[in-house]
Design an enzyme around this catalytic site. Structure first.
Site, PDB file in Angstrom:
ATOM      1  N   CYS A  71       0.807  -1.282   0.060  1.00 51.99           N
ATOM      2  CA  CYS A  71      -0.073   0.083   0.080  1.00 51.99           C
ATOM      3  C   CYS A  71       0.750   1.269  -0.129  1.00 51.99           C
ATOM      4  CB  CYS A  71      -0.909   0.187   1.179  1.00 51.99           C
ATOM      5  SG  CYS A  71      -0.339   0.296   2.705  1.00 51.99           S
ATOM      6  N   ARG A  72       0.269   2.327   0.375  1.00 56.40           N
ATOM      7  CA  ARG A  72       1.252   3.601   0.637  1.00 56.40           C
ATOM      8  C   ARG A  72       2.372   3.659   1.375  1.00 56.40           C
ATOM      9  NH1 ARG A  72       1.573   8.794   2.615  1.00 56.40           N
ATOM     10  NH2 ARG A  72       0.229   8.387   4.333  1.00 56.40           N
TER      11      ARG A  72
END
Length: 116
Positions: A71-72
């Site tokens: 993810c980020r």
């Protein structure tokens, strides 16, 4: 060697890059961010299944398969790894630091997701 954090193993950038570069490796890497984040920049060849869709798409995933989730920042992917673990997936890993720590090649257009 992956480090254990909160019961989930975490791969660093070098470990993830090695996985992606090894054609003999059968570990599946999945990006769990939102489509707009994925489209802005993602690791080439890594499919998208947004975090919120995971519970509805479990039938597309194999509990025997090994996965690394991205993810980020590593937070959402960690939560997805914990969720999958609770669903009986025993070979799930998180990408430590997420895309914020990925300074290698990225793509900026949508690719097919894992179901295609």
């Amino acid at each position: 060697m992956p480090q254990q954090i909160g019961g989930i193993s975490h791969f660093d950038k070098a470990e993830l890059h090695a996985i992606l570069q090894d054609p003999a490796n059968d570990i599946v890497v999945i990006d769990v961010r939102e489509p707009f984040e994925y489209e802005a920049a993602h690791i080439p060849g890594v499919p998208l299944i947004p975090m919120g869709e995971i519970p509805y798409r479990l039938d597309e995933l194999d509990p025997e398969q090994e996965y690394v989730l991205v993810c980020r920042s590593g937070s959402r992917s960690y939560e997805v790894a914990r969720y999958l673990q609770a669903q009986g997936f025993t070979r799930v890993h998180n990408f430590l630091g997420g895309m914020l720590g990925w300074d290698l090649e990225v793509m900026t257009e949508l690719e097919d997701d894992v179901s295609h």
